[in-house]
Motif scaffolding. Structure first.
Motif, PDB file in Angstrom:
ATOM      1  N   UNK A   1       2.924  -9.735  -7.470  1.00 34.62           N
ATOM      2  CA  UNK A   1       3.435 -10.863  -6.698  1.00 34.62           C
ATOM      3  C   UNK A   1       3.197 -10.751  -5.207  1.00 34.62           C
ATOM      4  N   UNK A   2       2.708  -9.598  -4.751  1.00 29.24           N
ATOM      5  CA  UNK A   2       2.384  -9.442  -3.332  1.00 29.24           C
ATOM      6  C   UNK A   2       1.241 -10.370  -2.952  1.00 29.24           C
ATOM      7  N   UNK A   3       1.390 -11.090  -1.852  1.00 33.23           N
ATOM      8  CA  UNK A   3       0.295 -11.932  -1.365  1.00 33.23           C
ATOM      9  C   UNK A   3      -0.608 -11.129  -0.432  1.00 33.23           C
ATOM     10  N   UNK A   4      -1.791 -11.651  -0.195  1.00 31.46           N
ATOM     11  CA  UNK A   4      -2.721 -10.981   0.710  1.00 31.46           C
ATOM     12  C   UNK A   4      -2.127 -10.876   2.112  1.00 31.46           C
ATOM     13  N   UNK A   5      -1.419 -11.898   2.542  1.00 28.78           N
ATOM     14  CA  UNK A   5      -0.802 -11.879   3.873  1.00 28.78           C
ATOM     15  C   UNK A   5       0.279 -10.804   3.969  1.00 28.78           C
ATOM     16  N   UNK A   6       1.058 -10.650   2.905  1.00 28.36           N
ATOM     17  CA  UNK A   6       2.104  -9.627   2.908  1.00 28.36           C
ATOM     18  C   UNK A   6       1.503  -8.221   2.955  1.00 28.36           C
ATOM     19  N   UNK A   7       0.481  -8.003   2.156  1.00 30.15           N
ATOM     20  CA  UNK A   7      -0.190  -6.698   2.142  1.00 30.15           C
ATOM     21  C   UNK A   7      -0.791  -6.388   3.507  1.00 30.15           C
ATOM     22  N   UNK A   8      -1.395  -7.399   4.121  1.00 32.43           N
ATOM     23  CA  UNK A   8      -2.002  -7.206   5.437  1.00 32.43           C
ATOM     24  C   UNK A   8      -0.946  -6.904   6.494  1.00 32.43           C
ATOM     25  N   UNK A   9       0.216  -7.528   6.392  1.00 34.93           N
ATOM     26  CA  UNK A   9       1.302  -7.257   7.342  1.00 34.93           C
ATOM     27  C   UNK A   9       1.740  -5.802   7.259  1.00 34.93           C
ATOM     28  N   UNK A  10       1.846  -5.266   6.047  1.00 30.71           N
ATOM     29  CA  UNK A  10       2.222  -3.861   5.860  1.00 30.71           C
ATOM     30  C   UNK A  10       1.130  -2.945   6.386  1.00 30.71           C
ATOM     31  N   UNK A  11      -0.116  -3.333   6.163  1.00 34.33           N
ATOM     32  CA  UNK A  11      -1.238  -2.529   6.666  1.00 34.33           C
ATOM     33  C   UNK A  11      -1.258  -2.489   8.189  1.00 34.33           C
ATOM     34  N   UNK A  12      -1.012  -3.621   8.823  1.00 32.82           N
ATOM     35  CA  UNK A  12      -0.986  -3.644  10.289  1.00 32.82           C
ATOM     36  C   UNK A  12       0.125  -2.737  10.819  1.00 32.82           C
ATOM     37  N   UNK A  13       1.252  -2.732  10.118  1.00 32.01           N
ATOM     38  CA  UNK A  13       2.355  -1.869  10.531  1.00 32.01           C
ATOM     39  C   UNK A  13       1.959  -0.409  10.451  1.00 32.01           C
ATOM     40  N   UNK A  14       1.386  -0.012   9.329  1.00 32.20           N
ATOM     41  CA  UNK A  14       0.973   1.383   9.174  1.00 32.20           C
ATOM     42  C   UNK A  14      -0.125   1.752  10.173  1.00 32.20           C
ATOM     43  N   UNK A  15      -1.050   0.838  10.414  1.00 26.50           N
ATOM     44  CA  UNK A  15      -2.124   1.111  11.369  1.00 26.50           C
ATOM     45  C   UNK A  15      -1.552   1.405  12.749  1.00 26.50           C
ATOM     46  N   UNK A  16      -0.545   0.633  13.141  1.00 33.76           N
ATOM     47  CA  UNK A  16       0.070   0.823  14.453  1.00 33.76           C
ATOM     48  C   UNK A  16       0.847   2.136  14.511  1.00 33.76           C
ATOM     49  N   UNK A  17       1.637   2.418  13.475  1.00 37.76           N
ATOM     50  CA  UNK A  17       2.459   3.634  13.460  1.00 37.76           C
ATOM     51  C   UNK A  17       1.587   4.877  13.389  1.00 37.76           C
TER      52      UNK A  17
END
Length: 279
Positions: free
Chosen positions: A152-168
């Protein structure tokens, strides 16, 4: 240790114990992100689960994130405060799932140390972890459909989590993670959950085990309340299901306060006070 269903079941029980309607609405709207958060940094270990060789770089990142402890909650909370408005709900749900993972590890870790061998054969450790998961799936009355939740994860949701991890990760290690890495890890996890022979990625990639409900013939869930010694040297006789229940009780209050703290977006406000009751 690469448990998956243990953390997901704890996250489900946590959600069932929460009374706050605003949080329940958030978790319903971002269900996939919430359950993905319950896997926490172990998700990165699915990056190479179908490979013959371990990717030590990505596993080092997963290990470092694990070692951050509560400080990682502070890092993510600060990121949420400045993240795009469209990303904040999914990140708050993900962070709440991580809190459930943290309390689950706190309540069950000492027992798991006694039933999953820390040393010796890597294969034995893997087999013991999967055996525990399979018995837990059979013993839980209403096990979470993790595969369906993650799909049920959307591409936008997955990308939001990826951006967070990339920043951290970029701030901590000054390293860049590959584009699409979270989507790739999620896809491999879903594949592992759905095939007849599923793969638990820790500690060796490519090792196949069957993730299917199984009877607890050897008592790995400690339903008969045998005595064991926790990480602090204290003797206990709780069953694994009881410990999951305690973890869910603890987490049900933490997840609400944690998402509220993320909404306040105060950079200097530490998350440590939320987890103090666990100490």
């Amino acid at each position: 240790m690469g448990t998956v269903y243990l953390n997901a079941i704890c996250a489900q029980k946590t959600l069932g114990a929460v009374k706050d309607e605003a949080f329940r609405d958030l978790a319903a709207r971002c269900r996939g992100a919430y359950y993905l958060g319950s896997i926490a940094e172990e998700l990165f270990c699915f990056f190479d689960c179908f490979s013959k060789e371990e990717n030590t770089w990505i596993r080092d990142i997963a290990s470092q994130l694990k070692n951050e402890g509560i400080a990682l909650f502070d890092d993510i909370k600060k990121y949420i405060g400045k993240a795009p408005a469209a990303d904040r709900d999914v990140l708050k749900a993900y962070l709440a799932g991580m809190a459930s993972d943290y309390t689950c590890d706190y309540r069950t870790g000492g027992y798991l140390d006694t039933v999953i061998p820390a040393g010796g054969s890597r294969t034995r450790k893997n087999e013991a972890a999967v055996k525990l998961e399979c018995c837990l799936l059979k013993d839980t009355k209403d096990p979470v459909d993790l595969k369906e939740a993650l799909e049920g994860l959307t591409a936008d949701q997955t990308l939001a989590i990826e951006r967070m991890y990339a920043a951290v990760i970029g701030e901590k290690r000054r390293q860049i993670i590959p584009d699409g890495i979270i989507a790739d890890c999620v896809a491999k996890l879903i594949k592992a959950l759905g095939q007849k022979k599923s793969i638990l990625p820790i500690p060796r990639p490519g090792r196949e085990f069957c993730w299917a409900p199984a009877d607890d013939r050897d008592g790995i869930l400690n339903s008969d309340h045998r005595k064991w010694t926790d990480r602090g040297g204290e003797t206990a006789n709780y069953s694994l299901q009881e410990m999951i229940g305690y973890a869910a009780r603890d987490a049900s209050g933490i997840v609400v306060k944690l998402t509220q703290a993320a909404d306040r977006a105060i950079p200097t406000e530490s998350c440590e006070f939320l987890f103090r009751k666990l100490n």
